[in-house]
Every structure is written in structure tokens, then in C-alpha cells.
Design an enzyme around this catalytic site. Structure first.
Site, PDB file in Angstrom:
ATOM      1  N   ALA A   1      -8.865  -4.818  -6.644  1.00 53.73           N
ATOM      2  CA  ALA A   1      -9.020  -4.612  -8.083  1.00 53.73           C
ATOM      3  C   ALA A   1     -10.143  -5.491  -8.631  1.00 53.73           C
ATOM      4  CB  ALA A   1      -7.712  -4.941  -8.798  1.00 53.73           C
TER       5      ALA A   1
ATOM      6  N   GLY B   1      -5.953  -3.199  -3.784  1.00 59.19           N
ATOM      7  CA  GLY B   1      -6.044  -1.801  -4.149  1.00 59.19           C
ATOM      8  C   GLY B   1      -6.794  -0.963  -3.131  1.00 59.19           C
TER       9      GLY B   1
ATOM     10  N   GLU C   1      -4.275  -0.155  -0.573  1.00 58.64           N
ATOM     11  CA  GLU C   1      -3.343   0.809  -1.162  1.00 58.64           C
ATOM     12  C   GLU C   1      -3.956   2.203  -1.244  1.00 58.64           C
ATOM     13  OE1 GLU C   1      -0.592  -1.612  -4.255  1.00 58.64           O
ATOM     14  OE2 GLU C   1      -2.738  -1.968  -4.459  1.00 58.64           O
TER      15      GLU C   1
ATOM     16  N   GLU D   1      -2.356  -9.828  -2.920  1.00 54.70           N
ATOM     17  CA  GLU D   1      -1.971 -10.040  -4.316  1.00 54.70           C
ATOM     18  C   GLU D   1      -1.104 -11.280  -4.511  1.00 54.70           C
ATOM     19  OE1 GLU D   1      -2.713  -5.587  -3.946  1.00 54.70           O
ATOM     20  OE2 GLU D   1      -1.805  -7.167  -2.723  1.00 54.70           O
TER      21      GLU D   1
END
Length: 255
Positions: free
Chosen positions: A61, A106, A109, A129
Site C-alpha cells: 500500500a 497489498g 494480497e 503489515e
């Protein structure tokens, strides 16, 4: 644009283009959702490659953007974040991730939203994270555990550590490791081969497997049964069986 959809020979390449690290800011998330939905709708897209370029898949992110968000802002944003990735996961066509460089947070993911993952020998993947005092928020706690099992997923999520391609392969996080220069070509070849297959049967297979992972076996079997019987009404089923009887297996042309 931070994400582009390029289509050739039945394969749509969803390419992240936000140098230098393809950080997934809000605009990129929204664009990803938009193009995933376009790939879903378009008949000329029969399979999809997720790609971030030769150097990096996606390093996560946009932390500077996230740092400026308070609790209220993230309550309003979190669902949209997940929806953008779910749009990729629900593309009813074969999807392969071509993972180069880093696929972190991300980025990891996003790779988890694919049906198949091909990684470069020097790729590194992870869910860091926890090192920010957070947990994965774009599906990592759910898709990673379903893919590699809860114990292995918890190790990666609890520690935030990165894994190299060889360990990712051993964990089942990626399906194939190839030289860095071959990642996109091999991912495209995988997609191109399936783009020539029976589109409705591939869609049915994907939905049956994915639904079964999210429910009990009886419900999953019901979904399988419904799709299996329904495919007997398709031209592709007629073509496939006719070719099998006349020519033997693997000779049917579905385009």
C-alpha cells in the site's frame, strides 16, 4: 493511468504502472476494480495476467497516504479496498499472477487473488503489515490461510517476514519459479493456452472450486452438480464430446 488493461489473442494483461514500486494507493485500487470488472465483461478477454512489470509486482500500500487516514477514514475506505481485490478474485476466467521483484502487503494480497502464481527466482513475498501495527486488510488473513493453511499463514502474518521464491514455492504460496526474464512470457503462455479452452466450463470449474472453499462440502457438491449438468446445454460440451469420439482426447477447438 496507474493500471492498464492490454488485450491480445484472448489474454488480458492487467498491468500495474505506478513506478517505482507500484504502491497501491486509493486511485490505483479503484482503477484495479474498474479494469477487473471490464475484463469480466469483455468477451475478447478469455484469461488474465496480473503483472507489475519487469522490476516489481507491487511493494504494498501507499504508506504515506495511509498514515494520513484516521479511524473514521479507514472505516469508510476498508470495504472499498477489499472490494477492489475481490473484483480481481471474482474474474470468472483463469487468472495468473506474474510475480517479479517484491509482492508485499497489498501486492502479495493481489497475487493471492489469482488462480495460479508464477514467480521470478529473485522474487520476495510477504505480509509485513504487523510491522506497522496492523494486519492485512485486503484479504490476506483469509486468502493466505485458505491457500497455504492457517499455521503457515499465521507465521507469515505474525512475523511480517519476507520469503524468497524457493520458500514461497515450498509453502505453496507460488506454483512455479522461473528465471526473472521469463516470468511474463510463461504467465502469458499459461493464460493463452487456457484462453483457447471452453470458456463456460472454465468459469464453472473456477466457481465450483472457489465456492466450495467458502462453504460446507454438501453445498459445494450442489454447486458442482448444478454446473456439471448445466454444461450439457452448451455448444462447447457438444463440440468437446464430438471431437473426443471422432478424434480422441485433447483435439477439440473451442474458439
Amino acid at each position: 493511468m496507474t493500471v492498464n488493461l492490454e488485450v491480445a489473442e484472448g489474454v488480458g494483461t492487467l498491468r500495474l504502472d505506478r513506478p517505482p514500486m507500484n504502491a497501491l494507493d486509493v486511485a490505483t485500487q479503484d482503477r484495479l476494480k474498474e479494469l477487473a470488472e471490464e475484463a469480466t465483461r469483455r468477451d475478447d478477454v478469455r484469461a488474465v495476467v496480473l503483472y507489475g512489470g519487469e522490476k516489481v509486482f507491487a511493494a504494498g500500500a501507499d504508506i504515506k497516504e495511509m498514515q494520513a487516514m484516521d479511524h473514521t477514514a479507514m472505516v469508510l475506505r476498508a470495504r472499498a479496498l477489499q472490494d477492489s481485490f475481490t473484483a480481481v478474485a471474482r474474474i470468472p476466467k483463469p487468472v495468473v499472477a506474474a510475480v517479479t521483484g517484491y509482492a508485499l502487503g497489498g501486492g502479495c494480497e493481489l497475487a493471492l487473488c489469482a488462480d495460479h502464481r508464477i514467480a521470478a527466482e529473485d522474487a520476495k513475498l510477504g505480509q509485513p503489515e504487523i510491522l506497522l501495527g496492523l494486519i492485512p486488510g485486503a484479504g490476506g488473513t483469509q486468502r493466505l490461510a485458505r491457500l497455504i493453511g492457517p499455521s503457515r499463514a499465521k507465521d507469515l502474518i505474525f512475523t511480517g517476514r519476507m520469503v524468497k521464491a524457493d520458500e514461497a514455492l515450498a509453502l505453496g504460496l507460488v506454483d512455479r519459479v522461473v528465471p526473472a526474464g521469463e516470468v511474463y512470457a510463461q504467465a502469458h503462455a499459461w493464460a493463452a493456452k487456457l484462453a483457447q479452452g471452453p470458456a463456460l466450463a472454465l468459469r464453472a470449474a473456477k466457481e465450483a472450486v472457489d465456492t466450495g472453499l467458502e462453504t460446507d462440502i454438501e453445498t459445494g457438491l450442489a454447486v458442482e452438480r448444478t454446473w456439471f449438468a448445466g454444461l450439457f446445454a452448451t455448444e462447447d460440451r457438444e463440440r468437446g464430446m464430438r471431437s473426443f469420439v471422432a478424434e480422441g482426447p485433447g483435439k477439440a477447438k473451442f474458439l
